[in-house]
Design a protein around this motif. Structure first.
Motif, short mmCIF file in Angstrom:
data_model
loop_
_atom_site.label_atom_id
_atom_site.label_comp_id
_atom_site.label_asym_id
_atom_site.label_seq_id
_atom_site.Cartn_x
_atom_site.Cartn_y
_atom_site.Cartn_z
N SER A 90 -0.97 7.70 11.82
CA SER A 90 -1.61 8.64 10.90
C SER A 90 -1.11 8.45 9.47
O SER A 90 -1.89 8.57 8.51
CB SER A 90 -1.43 10.08 11.37
OG SER A 90 -0.07 10.44 11.34
N ILE A 91 0.16 8.14 9.31
CA ILE A 91 0.71 7.88 7.97
C ILE A 91 0.09 6.62 7.38
O ILE A 91 -0.30 6.59 6.21
CB ILE A 91 2.24 7.78 8.03
CG1 ILE A 91 2.84 9.17 8.25
CG2 ILE A 91 2.81 7.12 6.79
CD1 ILE A 91 4.30 9.17 8.57
N GLY A 92 -0.02 5.58 8.18
CA GLY A 92 -0.62 4.34 7.70
C GLY A 92 -2.08 4.51 7.31
O GLY A 92 -2.52 4.00 6.28
N GLY A 97 -5.16 -6.40 -4.19
CA GLY A 97 -4.65 -5.25 -4.94
C GLY A 97 -4.69 -3.97 -4.12
O GLY A 97 -3.71 -3.21 -4.11
N ARG A 98 -5.81 -3.74 -3.46
CA ARG A 98 -5.90 -2.51 -2.64
C ARG A 98 -4.96 -2.57 -1.46
O ARG A 98 -4.38 -1.57 -1.06
CB ARG A 98 -7.34 -2.26 -2.18
CG ARG A 98 -7.50 -0.85 -1.63
CD ARG A 98 -8.94 -0.50 -1.35
NE ARG A 98 -9.44 -1.13 -0.15
CZ ARG A 98 -9.12 -0.74 1.10
NH1 ARG A 98 -8.31 0.26 1.30
NH2 ARG A 98 -9.63 -1.37 2.12
N THR A 99 -4.80 -3.77 -0.89
CA THR A 99 -3.85 -3.92 0.23
C THR A 99 -2.43 -3.61 -0.23
O THR A 99 -1.68 -2.95 0.48
CB THR A 99 -3.95 -5.34 0.82
OG1 THR A 99 -5.27 -5.52 1.34
CG2 THR A 99 -2.95 -5.54 1.94
N ALA A 100 -2.07 -4.08 -1.42
CA ALA A 100 -0.73 -3.80 -1.94
C ALA A 100 -0.55 -2.30 -2.18
O ALA A 100 0.51 -1.74 -1.86
CB ALA A 100 -0.51 -4.58 -3.23
N VAL A 101 -1.57 -1.66 -2.73
CA VAL A 101 -1.50 -0.21 -2.97
C VAL A 101 -1.40 0.54 -1.64
O VAL A 101 -0.58 1.45 -1.49
CB VAL A 101 -2.72 0.27 -3.79
CG1 VAL A 101 -2.77 1.79 -3.84
CG2 VAL A 101 -2.68 -0.31 -5.19
N ALA A 102 -2.19 0.15 -0.66
CA ALA A 102 -2.17 0.81 0.65
C ALA A 102 -0.81 0.65 1.31
O ALA A 102 -0.27 1.61 1.88
CB ALA A 102 -3.26 0.23 1.54
N THR A 103 -0.25 -0.54 1.24
CA THR A 103 1.06 -0.79 1.87
C THR A 103 2.14 0.06 1.21
O THR A 103 2.95 0.69 1.89
CB THR A 103 1.42 -2.28 1.77
OG1 THR A 103 0.38 -3.04 2.37
CG2 THR A 103 2.73 -2.57 2.47
N GLY A 104 2.14 0.09 -0.11
CA GLY A 104 3.12 0.90 -0.83
C GLY A 104 2.99 2.37 -0.54
O GLY A 104 3.98 3.07 -0.34
N LEU A 105 1.75 2.85 -0.51
CA LEU A 105 1.53 4.27 -0.21
C LEU A 105 1.91 4.62 1.21
O LEU A 105 2.49 5.68 1.47
CB LEU A 105 0.07 4.65 -0.47
CG LEU A 105 -0.33 4.75 -1.94
CD1 LEU A 105 -1.84 4.87 -2.06
CD2 LEU A 105 0.36 5.91 -2.60
N GLY A 106 1.60 3.73 2.16
CA GLY A 106 2.00 3.98 3.55
C GLY A 106 3.51 4.08 3.69
O GLY A 106 4.03 4.96 4.38
N ALA A 107 4.22 3.18 3.02
CA ALA A 107 5.68 3.23 3.07
C ALA A 107 6.22 4.47 2.37
O ALA A 107 7.16 5.10 2.85
CB ALA A 107 6.26 1.97 2.43
N LEU A 108 5.62 4.83 1.24
CA LEU A 108 6.06 6.02 0.50
C LEU A 108 5.83 7.29 1.31
O LEU A 108 6.71 8.14 1.40
CB LEU A 108 5.31 6.10 -0.83
CG LEU A 108 5.72 7.22 -1.77
CD1 LEU A 108 7.14 6.99 -2.26
CD2 LEU A 108 4.76 7.28 -2.93
N ILE A 109 4.66 7.40 1.90
CA ILE A 109 4.36 8.58 2.72
C ILE A 109 5.27 8.62 3.95
O ILE A 109 5.77 9.67 4.34
CB ILE A 109 2.88 8.60 3.14
CG1 ILE A 109 1.99 8.76 1.91
CG2 ILE A 109 2.61 9.73 4.14
CD1 ILE A 109 0.52 8.53 2.19
#
Length: 82
Positions: free
Chosen positions: A8-10, A29-41
């Motif tokens: 759910s976080i991912g 770019g979107r993949t990098a943003v998604a990965t960073g946000l998933g790790a941050l969340i």
């Protein structure tokens, strides 16, 4: 760490990346943003974003790292298949 929580976080990181980038197209770019946000969340969900004593960070490490990594990995994978 529970697998449903990591999934759910991912997925939340992936959805937020669509809002931030303004597109749902697959891109590096979107993949990098998604990965960073998933790790941050994932880190936030495990309580690692709390600024406090070093003992708190050490005590949270066994839960925080796997959840942040799993959240980022699932966001990475999800962003490639939208």
């Amino acid at each position: 760490m529970s697998i449903p929580k990591a999934v759910s976080i991912g997925l939340a990181g992936n959805e937020l990346s669509k809002v931030i980038t303004g597109t749902s197209d697959v891109s590096a770019g979107r993949t990098a943003v998604a990965t960073g946000l998933g790790a941050l969340i994932g880190g936030g969900a495990a309580g690692s974003l709390t600024v406090g004593a070093a003992a708190v960070g050490i005590a949270a490490a066994p839960i925080t790292v796997p959840l942040a990594v799993a959240g980022g990995a699932i966001a990475f994978i999800a962003s490639l298949f939208d």
